[in-house]
Design a protein around this motif. Sequence first.
Motif, PDB file in Angstrom:
ATOM      1  N   ASN A 154      50.972  29.343  31.793  1.00 36.61           N
ATOM      2  CA  ASN A 154      50.056  28.890  30.750  1.00 36.61           C
ATOM      3  C   ASN A 154      48.642  29.417  30.990  1.00 36.61           C
ATOM      4  N   THR A 155      47.745  29.065  30.070  1.00 43.35           N
ATOM      5  CA  THR A 155      46.374  29.577  30.143  1.00 43.35           C
ATOM      6  C   THR A 155      45.601  28.998  31.318  1.00 43.35           C
ATOM      7  N   THR A 156      45.979  27.791  31.753  1.00 43.06           N
ATOM      8  CA  THR A 156      45.315  27.231  32.941  1.00 43.06           C
ATOM      9  C   THR A 156      45.540  28.139  34.137  1.00 43.06           C
ATOM     10  N   GLY A 157      46.784  28.597  34.297  1.00 42.37           N
ATOM     11  CA  GLY A 157      47.093  29.525  35.379  1.00 42.37           C
ATOM     12  C   GLY A 157      46.331  30.827  35.264  1.00 42.37           C
ATOM     13  N   GLU A 158      46.206  31.330  34.043  1.00 45.88           N
ATOM     14  CA  GLU A 158      45.434  32.557  33.822  1.00 45.88           C
ATOM     15  C   GLU A 158      43.986  32.377  34.271  1.00 45.88           C
ATOM     16  N   ARG A 159      43.388  31.274  33.845  1.00 45.44           N
ATOM     17  CA  ARG A 159      41.966  31.047  34.170  1.00 45.44           C
ATOM     18  C   ARG A 159      41.750  30.923  35.673  1.00 45.44           C
ATOM     19  N   ILE A 160      42.612  30.134  36.326  1.00 48.88           N
ATOM     20  CA  ILE A 160      42.469  29.953  37.773  1.00 48.88           C
ATOM     21  C   ILE A 160      42.646  31.292  38.486  1.00 48.88           C
ATOM     22  N   THR A 161      43.662  32.044  38.080  1.00 50.45           N
ATOM     23  CA  THR A 161      43.920  33.343  38.720  1.00 50.45           C
ATOM     24  C   THR A 161      42.758  34.298  38.517  1.00 50.45           C
ATOM     25  N   ASN A 162      42.209  34.331  37.306  1.00 53.16           N
ATOM     26  CA  ASN A 162      41.075  35.221  37.052  1.00 53.16           C
ATOM     27  C   ASN A 162      39.885  34.879  37.943  1.00 53.16           C
ATOM     28  N   VAL A 163      39.630  33.590  38.126  1.00 49.29           N
ATOM     29  CA  VAL A 163      38.509  33.187  38.985  1.00 49.29           C
ATOM     30  C   VAL A 163      38.789  33.563  40.436  1.00 49.29           C
ATOM     31  N   MET A 164      39.965  33.195  40.939  1.00 49.48           N
ATOM     32  CA  MET A 164      40.270  33.454  42.351  1.00 49.48           C
ATOM     33  C   MET A 164      40.369  34.946  42.636  1.00 49.48           C
ATOM     34  N   GLN A 165      40.887  35.688  41.688  1.00 47.34           N
ATOM     35  CA  GLN A 165      41.002  37.131  41.843  1.00 47.34           C
ATOM     36  C   GLN A 165      39.619  37.782  41.874  1.00 47.34           C
ATOM     37  N   GLY A 166      38.764  37.398  40.935  1.00 44.42           N
ATOM     38  CA  GLY A 166      37.413  37.931  40.922  1.00 44.42           C
ATOM     39  C   GLY A 166      36.619  37.504  42.145  1.00 44.42           C
ATOM     40  N   PHE A 167      36.819  36.265  42.571  1.00 43.70           N
ATOM     41  CA  PHE A 167      36.130  35.756  43.758  1.00 43.70           C
ATOM     42  C   PHE A 167      36.565  36.527  44.998  1.00 43.70           C
ATOM     43  N   SER A 168      37.859  36.808  45.114  1.00 43.06           N
ATOM     44  CA  SER A 168      38.366  37.593  46.251  1.00 43.06           C
ATOM     45  C   SER A 168      37.738  38.974  46.267  1.00 43.06           C
ATOM     46  N   LYS A 169      37.660  39.594  45.090  1.00 40.05           N
ATOM     47  CA  LYS A 169      37.084  40.935  44.996  1.00 40.05           C
ATOM     48  C   LYS A 169      35.607  40.955  45.378  1.00 40.05           C
ATOM     49  N   ILE A 186      34.296  39.354  47.732  1.00 38.35           N
ATOM     50  CA  ILE A 186      34.209  39.289  49.193  1.00 38.35           C
ATOM     51  C   ILE A 186      34.819  40.531  49.826  1.00 38.35           C
ATOM     52  N   ASP A 187      35.919  41.004  49.243  1.00 36.06           N
ATOM     53  CA  ASP A 187      36.605  42.179  49.759  1.00 36.06           C
ATOM     54  C   ASP A 187      37.139  43.004  48.594  1.00 36.06           C
ATOM     55  N   PRO A 188      36.346  43.927  48.083  1.00 37.95           N
ATOM     56  CA  PRO A 188      36.820  44.756  46.963  1.00 37.95           C
ATOM     57  C   PRO A 188      37.853  45.792  47.372  1.00 37.95           C
ATOM     58  N   ALA A 189      38.140  45.915  48.672  1.00 38.19           N
ATOM     59  CA  ALA A 189      39.004  46.987  49.153  1.00 38.19           C
ATOM     60  C   ALA A 189      40.485  46.660  49.055  1.00 38.19           C
ATOM     61  N   ARG A 190      40.836  45.413  48.769  1.00 36.94           N
ATOM     62  CA  ARG A 190      42.253  45.047  48.725  1.00 36.94           C
ATOM     63  C   ARG A 190      42.591  44.372  47.406  1.00 36.94           C
ATOM     64  N   PRO A 191      43.818  44.577  46.918  1.00 40.93           N
ATOM     65  CA  PRO A 191      44.248  43.924  45.684  1.00 40.93           C
ATOM     66  C   PRO A 191      44.691  42.485  45.930  1.00 40.93           C
ATOM     67  N   VAL A 192      44.984  41.789  44.842  1.00 35.88           N
ATOM     68  CA  VAL A 192      45.349  40.374  44.872  1.00 35.88           C
ATOM     69  C   VAL A 192      46.704  40.191  44.202  1.00 35.88           C
ATOM     70  N   THR A 193      47.517  39.304  44.765  1.00 38.29           N
ATOM     71  CA  THR A 193      48.814  38.996  44.182  1.00 38.29           C
ATOM     72  C   THR A 193      49.020  37.492  44.131  1.00 38.29           C
ATOM     73  N   VAL A 194      50.056  37.080  43.388  1.00 35.25           N
ATOM     74  CA  VAL A 194      50.529  35.697  43.359  1.00 35.25           C
ATOM     75  C   VAL A 194      52.053  35.759  43.296  1.00 35.25           C
ATOM     76  N   GLY A 195      52.736  34.944  44.073  1.00 35.37           N
ATOM     77  CA  GLY A 195      54.183  34.852  44.009  1.00 35.37           C
ATOM     78  C   GLY A 195      54.601  33.938  42.870  1.00 35.37           C
ATOM     79  N   ILE A 196      55.376  34.468  41.913  1.00 33.38           N
ATOM     80  CA  ILE A 196      55.687  33.752  40.672  1.00 33.38           C
ATOM     81  C   ILE A 196      57.195  33.606  40.530  1.00 33.38           C
ATOM     82  N   SER A 197      57.643  32.384  40.152  1.00 33.57           N
ATOM     83  CA  SER A 197      59.084  32.140  40.102  1.00 33.57           C
ATOM     84  C   SER A 197      59.565  31.490  38.808  1.00 33.57           C
ATOM     85  N   SER A 198      58.653  31.089  37.918  1.00 32.20           N
ATOM     86  CA  SER A 198      59.103  30.346  36.724  1.00 32.20           C
ATOM     87  C   SER A 198      59.006  31.193  35.456  1.00 32.20           C
TER      88      SER A 198
END
Length: 944
Positions: free
Chosen positions: A446-461, A463-475
């Motif tokens: 859902n969109t809640t997951g999108e928003r949280i991921t966008n924030v955490m992904q951008g926040f990670s970048k 601090i460390d723009p040299a590595r990509p970001v993933t999430v393990g998804i099962s549903s």
Amino acid sequence: MKTISPQGILLYFVFLLSFCSFGQNKPERDLILIDKDWRFSFGHLSDTEKDFGHATGYFSYLAKTGFGDGPAAPGFDDRAWRKLDLPHDWVVEQPFSEKASFSHGFKAAGKGFPEKSIGWYRKKIEIPQSDLGRIISIKFDGVFRNSKVWFNGHFLGTEESGYNGFEYDVTAYIHYGGENTIVVRADASMEEGWFYEGAGIYRHVYLQKTNPLHVIQNGTYVTSEIKNDTAEVTAEVTIENKGNYKGPLAIVQNIVDASGNQIATVSENATAPDFYKTAKYISKVTVKNPLLWDIDSPNLYRLVTQIRQGDKILDQYETSFGIRTIRFDAEKGFFLNGKNIKLQGTNNHQDHAGLGTALPDELQYFRIQKLKDMGSNAYRCSHNPPTPELLEACDKLGMLVIDETRLMGINDYHLNDLKRMIERDRNHPSIFCWSVGNEEWNIEGNTTGERITNVMQGFSKSIDPARPVTVGISSGFKSGISSVVEIMGYNYLGNGDIDAHHNEFKQQPGMGTEEGSTFATRGVYVTDDAKHYQSAYDKKPRPSFYSIEEGWKFYAERPYLAGMFIWTGFDYRGEPTPYGWPSVTSYFGMMDVCGFPKDNVYYLKSWWGKDPVLHLLPHWNWAGREGKEIDVWAYSNCDEVELFLNKKSLGKKKMERLGHLEWKVKYQAGTLEAIGYKDGKKILSDVQKTTEIEENIKLTADKRILPHTDITIVTVELTDKKGLHVPNTNDEIKFEVKGGKIIGTGNGNPTSLEKDKFLDEITLVPITNFQERKATTAEASTQLSANTEEGWKEAFKDRDYKNQAPSYAYRGQFDLKNNALTNIVSFFYKKIGLETTIFVNGNRVPASAEDSDKYILNSGILRQGKNTIHIVAKPLQKLKEWDVMNTDPGIIQVITPSEPWKRKLFNGYAQLIVQSDGSGNDVVISASAKRLKTGVLTISSGKK
């Protein structure tokens, strides 16, 4: 509220400046491991009396600074507590209980067990007067969980998560030139994960000393850009000024190779930041012809950062790093140093047989090497930041890593945890991806997951723009997180259409973050639901889970998928799917909890490794099944495999790429042999022989030399008279060690309810119904018989401390539920008077030689059940009216010696983890059992 005069403020700053300037010529930092000699005891979640009266004081620890009470008070008497070394996991020491947590391995601790959910730790350290002027901090790599820390009675803070490292500045609270007390209270009543997590100070603790002007913790960030035969290294450093330093500085960055040679250096002019401020500086350093970090050649460098003021080195901080490139391609997968690499990964939790989560550093290397030997090149930290030593092992051995935070969210609680993980770990060349979540079913689509991921992904970048970001998804792989995450993490083929998702999101790289899960019990080849044993043949366990072979074929045949991470490399405690009690470990691992391989290891080794492989299963001990068909499999990367039974060929078969071979063989005792061919030539063979009964205990260690306090992992197995391993025996073996100690044992049996640890049991027995009366005679011994029932009242109640009697007699009771002759019973007296005399059951007891306030109680004077103690002493006098007088007479400690270490073998194997005692003597391990020849193994200390 009191006001401070301007003169007082001036005096304070004069003191502060002199304090901070003292010791400015100390050139470097010290990082001192303080794992040794801690005291430990259980408290209680809800009963304050059983929690040693903690947080019941008038001010307690939150009301006024420095008022830690109960065990948090510096003067608390912890002599009766257990003495131990860190790391320590108290959960693994507990028995199993059907009432305990299914997901945490049914250990009787934590949630639902309030008497085993709170752990107290105390340690005393000396800090010399010469350290005055330095910044002193206590560093914890991890405490599970919800830890509170005190230093000399001063409350330092709370760290909720059991997976975060943290530190506290204790500079202002130190008794320089004297004794200082560290206290930790861990509350493991709440679980963070759905897997075994342990409890306590299960990672290292350090005392750190720096100059006031220093590099902050995790204050460097090293990246590199490779052009032709040159690497431009960018070294970012953040420094902090907790002193009165002013003016110019030099930031010197030196790069040192693995041989210790300085190969590049640069110096930058800087200015000291203001008091208690930080500043960031960036330097560029050129390295010619760099040796790249790779999974086959894990070359490492060190960045040595110096802060200089004139000729003085104010601080020196070292950072291990590697030079390499990483890249994901949406159509071609993952590239390391420009080379296309298929990720051959495993997921893993952080526990091991016999030790729980408190793993010695050497065991991290043992486990990573086991995975490397299987052909694995990647490791996913499931599902929390790991201990730093695991990442060091991956750096040094060449193992790629997905580093994963514990919880998704966008507030300070979530983002601060993510920040700390990235800043701590971003210099490890092994880490190629950050994971900010795993199977968050409520938000994945859902969109809640999108928003949280966008924030955490951008926040990670950020601090460390040299590595990509993933999430393990099962549903499902259609919307929500999967539509915005940088690297798609697919958890299990059965949960969605991976090809369809790729066709819709063609610019999004992807990998299998969890896949190929299967249920298997090592050495078992017939599923027995009554015993909770699953056959070790690789089978599809349920519709949404694929076998190891099915999973690997799917990912290996699709170039756009970077690879996959199998669930899991090792079995782990908890999650005993598809069973429940009495199964206490998972069935998912390619190896069991000890690291003994299941047969699936050889499938992976065939197609992940580079060397020829041929492995035949099952064993060939099937008495009673003569003439019945047995499924025989061969795992191999040979072109063809021919099978023989007692030298008679049962046919040669071609090996399908990424597959295995099968035969139906009617059982008869003897020799089953497989021969592998490459280009028509025999290159190797594997044999399974019917064995005779077990006769010998064979001990094999992973090290021949064991210096200092290192560990060795000892394999225990049973062999017949010909030396053949007996695969279906379960004898119980007893162990003895000289020159060292056993710190854990296991056997890989998922239903074993045997002890993991064999430790002396320490029971603290309180003195109850404590009474007093004024002295009736000057002779202590006669006070017990004169008018014995007259004049007794509750001790210390309404005492007039200005008009005390010259002497008092006290009496109380303590209850011994077990008065075994082998028990060691001691009374630890806490001063309630002077010139003290102690009687137990009418017998006078002398003080021990090493401690005048400790009394060893001989079993001959003790009784099963109620015992009476009398204390005769002159009273303590109050020096000030507000003095708080001790009214606690002390505690009875009962030590019940442990039975010898022992373990049943499971399908012919068990494991001991043995630690040298540091004496310099050889370590001698012996193993014995009825009917069997004793096995003896000597491991050299290396001392000539």
